[in-house]
Structures are given as structure tokens and as C-alpha cells.
Design a protein around this motif. Structure first.
Motif, PDB file in Angstrom:
ATOM      1  N   PHE A 154       0.822  -1.203   0.000  1.00 20.79           N
ATOM      2  CA  PHE A 154       0.000   0.000   0.000  1.00 20.79           C
ATOM      3  C   PHE A 154       0.862   1.261   0.000  1.00 20.79           C
ATOM      4  CE2 PHE A 154      -2.567  -3.311   2.227  1.00 20.79           C
ATOM      5  CZ  PHE A 154      -3.466  -3.517   1.196  1.00 20.79           C
ATOM      6  N   ASP A 155       1.994   1.219  -0.689  1.00 20.27           N
ATOM      7  CA  ASP A 155       2.932   2.330  -0.674  1.00 20.27           C
ATOM      8  C   ASP A 155       2.537   3.484  -1.595  1.00 20.27           C
ATOM      9  OD1 ASP A 155       3.398   0.566  -2.742  1.00 20.27           O
ATOM     10  OD2 ASP A 155       5.570   0.677  -2.635  1.00 20.27           O
ATOM     11  N   ALA A 156       1.385   3.396  -2.231  1.00 20.25           N
ATOM     12  CA  ALA A 156       0.895   4.514  -3.049  1.00 20.25           C
ATOM     13  C   ALA A 156       0.452   5.687  -2.176  1.00 20.25           C
ATOM     14  CB  ALA A 156      -0.264   4.062  -3.944  1.00 20.25           C
ATOM     15  N   ILE A 157       0.223   5.436  -0.888  1.00 21.42           N
ATOM     16  CA  ILE A 157      -0.134   6.517   0.037  1.00 21.42           C
ATOM     17  C   ILE A 157       0.820   6.496   1.223  1.00 21.42           C
ATOM     18  CG2 ILE A 157      -2.595   6.451  -0.562  1.00 21.42           C
ATOM     19  CD1 ILE A 157      -2.960   5.140   2.320  1.00 21.42           C
ATOM     20  N   GLU A 158       0.901   7.623   1.897  1.00 16.91           N
ATOM     21  CA  GLU A 158       1.664   7.690   3.140  1.00 16.91           C
ATOM     22  C   GLU A 158       0.716   7.367   4.285  1.00 16.91           C
ATOM     23  OE1 GLU A 158       5.092  10.542   4.271  1.00 16.91           O
ATOM     24  OE2 GLU A 158       3.226  11.503   4.945  1.00 16.91           O
ATOM     25  N   LEU A 159       1.142   6.496   5.159  1.00 17.61           N
ATOM     26  CA  LEU A 159       0.328   6.068   6.298  1.00 17.61           C
ATOM     27  C   LEU A 159       0.887   6.699   7.564  1.00 17.61           C
ATOM     28  CD1 LEU A 159      -1.910   4.195   7.412  1.00 17.61           C
ATOM     29  CD2 LEU A 159      -0.183   2.386   7.546  1.00 17.61           C
ATOM     30  N   ASP A 160       0.050   7.441   8.259  1.00 24.47           N
ATOM     31  CA  ASP A 160       0.427   8.060   9.539  1.00 24.47           C
ATOM     32  C   ASP A 160       0.055   7.066  10.643  1.00 24.47           C
ATOM     33  OD1 ASP A 160       0.677   9.504  11.876  1.00 24.47           O
ATOM     34  OD2 ASP A 160      -0.607  11.168  11.226  1.00 24.47           O
ATOM     35  N   LEU A 161       1.054   6.457  11.239  1.00 27.85           N
ATOM     36  CA  LEU A 161       0.788   5.418  12.238  1.00 27.85           C
ATOM     37  C   LEU A 161       0.071   5.932  13.471  1.00 27.85           C
ATOM     38  CD1 LEU A 161       3.992   3.178  12.185  1.00 27.85           C
ATOM     39  CD2 LEU A 161       1.897   3.005  10.831  1.00 27.85           C
ATOM     40  N   SER A 162       0.105   7.221  13.726  1.00 24.83           N
ATOM     41  CA  SER A 162      -0.542   7.736  14.925  1.00 24.83           C
ATOM     42  C   SER A 162      -2.038   7.465  14.942  1.00 24.83           C
ATOM     43  CB  SER A 162      -0.277   9.239  15.098  1.00 24.83           C
ATOM     44  OG  SER A 162      -0.901   9.980  14.067  1.00 24.83           O
ATOM     45  N   VAL A 163      -2.661   7.252  13.761  1.00 23.52           N
ATOM     46  CA  VAL A 163      -4.096   6.962  13.730  1.00 23.52           C
ATOM     47  C   VAL A 163      -4.406   5.566  14.295  1.00 23.52           C
ATOM     48  CG1 VAL A 163      -4.462   8.458  11.730  1.00 23.52           C
ATOM     49  CG2 VAL A 163      -4.177   6.002  11.379  1.00 23.52           C
ATOM     50  N   LEU A 164      -3.380   4.727  14.460  1.00 27.20           N
ATOM     51  CA  LEU A 164      -3.613   3.380  14.958  1.00 27.20           C
ATOM     52  C   LEU A 164      -3.634   3.286  16.468  1.00 27.20           C
ATOM     53  CD1 LEU A 164      -1.250   1.349  12.590  1.00 27.20           C
ATOM     54  CD2 LEU A 164      -3.606   2.093  12.202  1.00 27.20           C
ATOM     55  N   TRP A 165      -3.149   4.305  17.145  1.00 29.46           N
ATOM     56  CA  TRP A 165      -2.977   4.215  18.592  1.00 29.46           C
ATOM     57  C   TRP A 165      -4.060   4.994  19.326  1.00 29.46           C
ATOM     58  CZ3 TRP A 165      -0.274   0.689  16.946  1.00 29.46           C
ATOM     59  CH2 TRP A 165       0.854   0.848  16.139  1.00 29.46           C
ATOM     60  N   ALA A 166      -4.813   4.310  20.166  1.00 30.69           N
ATOM     61  CA  ALA A 166      -5.881   4.958  20.938  1.00 30.69           C
ATOM     62  C   ALA A 166      -5.268   5.985  21.886  1.00 30.69           C
ATOM     63  CB  ALA A 166      -6.662   3.914  21.728  1.00 30.69           C
ATOM     64  N   LYS A 167      -5.947   7.085  22.031  1.00 29.85           N
ATOM     65  CA  LYS A 167      -5.464   8.159  22.905  1.00 29.85           C
ATOM     66  C   LYS A 167      -5.801   7.864  24.339  1.00 29.85           C
ATOM     67  CE  LYS A 167      -4.514  10.685  19.219  1.00 29.85           C
ATOM     68  NZ  LYS A 167      -4.167   9.711  18.235  1.00 29.85           N
TER      69      LYS A 167
END
Length: 196
Positions: A183-196
Motif C-alpha cells: 500500500f505504498d501509493a499513500i503515506e500512512l500516519d501510524l498515529s491513527v492506529l494508537w488509541a489516545k
């Protein structure tokens, strides 16, 4: 002399079907594994990753499209070590390139191995995900595997080699912004995976 120990009975698909619906069950090499439903951090990571990928890769919004990406699909693979035995695995996410699977099957499960899987690790599932399921995914020819650990805030990326073995893990951490195959066609921000 005592009686020889009986071999444990191999679990069957009927055993899997008998598991209560509030549990997640998988049949791996004749062993039934039953887990609680995902905890909040696990569900957050899985849902967040699916949301990031489905728009650009399944729907083609801001990305190339060409994929079918599903939450918790049931995969059925024949176990070569036990004729007639089926491994029934349920990855947290799986994706198929549309050229390999143009439409969903009419069965309640998938026999075609995905091109990509993602397992979200938890204390109750990590050993099974790593030690039992990853070798089966490799045997079936799954090309890409991601292991997400919401507690350690890591994403481990594996690519299958020509020898059907996983290469060394590439580990991304915390709030990294990364481009990762397939899925390298987009940049993935890993911060969306971690619950606050």
C-alpha cells in the motif's frame, strides 16, 4: 504397565461452529483456539488501519483502487499434515488484489489466500498469530503480512520470499509516517492506529 496415553482428539469445524458468537474462534492444525472479542485498543488499531486503506485502495478515493479489503474474513486452507483437515483462520484484516479475486465468493469463507493480511496483537493472541498462523500464511503464499502491536505502538512488516519464508521484519514505531508495500501509493500516519 499403564495404558498408553491417548492422542488428543483433533478439533473439527463442528467444534469451531459450536463456539459462542461472543468469542473469536480459529482452527489451527487441529487445535481449536478461542479468544475473547478484541479489547478497545485492538479494535481501535484494526478499525483505524482499515479506514486508512479502504478509501484509496478499495474505493479508489485518493489512491489506485484495485483491492478488496475486509475485516475478520474467515479463511479456509487445507492442512497438508492432516488430509481432510481444514485450518480456519481469521486475520484482523485481509486484502485481495481484484485481478486475483474480482468478486466475493458465495461461500461464508474464503479459500483463496489473500495477498495481504494484518494481525493486531494482544496478550491472548500474539503467540498463535506469530508462531502458528504466520507459517500457514507463508505456506499459502500470502505475499505481505503486517503485525500491529497497539500496546508497543509498532507495526512489523513482513514480505514473503521466493522460498515461501518471511523476510526479516521491518519495524515502524509510534507516529512515523511511512509508505509500506503493498500500500505504498499513500503515506500512512501510524498515529491513527494508537488509541489516545
Amino acid at each position: 504397565m499403564g495404558q498408553p496415553a491417548e492422542k488428543p482428539r483433533r478439533a473439527t469445524y463442528a467444534d469451531l461452529e459450536a463456539v459462542p458468537p461472543n468469542k473469536v474462534a480459529e482452527l489451527v492444525r487441529g487445535t481449536l483456539h478461542v479468544f475473547p472479542r478484541p479489547a478497545p485498543k485492538h479494535a481501535w488499531a484494526s478499525s483505524g488501519l482499515g479506514a486508512e486503506l479502504i478509501g484509496p485502495f478499495q474505493r479508489g478515493r485518493g489512491g489506485p483502487g484495485g483491492w478488496i479489503i475486509l475485516d475478520e474474513p474467515e479463511l479456509h486452507f487445507l492442512d497438508p499434515g492432516a488430509p481432510g483437515q481444514v485450518d480456519a483462520l481469521v486475520p484482523d484484516l485481509a486484502g485481495w488484489r481484484r485481478e486475483r479475486m474480482p468478486a466475493l465468493p458465495d461461500t461464508p469463507y474464503f479459500e483463496l489466500a489473500p495477498d495481504w493480511i494484518c494481525e493486531v496483537l494482544s496478550r491472548s493472541t500474539e503467540d498463535v498469530d506469530r508462531d502458528e498462523k504466520m507459517p500457514i500464511y507463508a505456506r499459502q503464499g500470502v505475499r505481505h503480512a503486517w503485525l500491529v502491536d497497539p500496546n508497543a505502538r509498532t507495526l512489523e512488516v513482513y514480505v514473503l520470499g521466493q522460498d515461501r519464508r518471511w523476510g526479516s521484519a521491518v519495524v515502524h514505531r509510534d507516529a512515523a509516517c511511512v509508505r509500506i508495500a503493498p500500500f505504498d501509493a499513500i503515506e500512512l500516519d501510524l498515529s491513527v492506529l494508537w488509541a489516545k
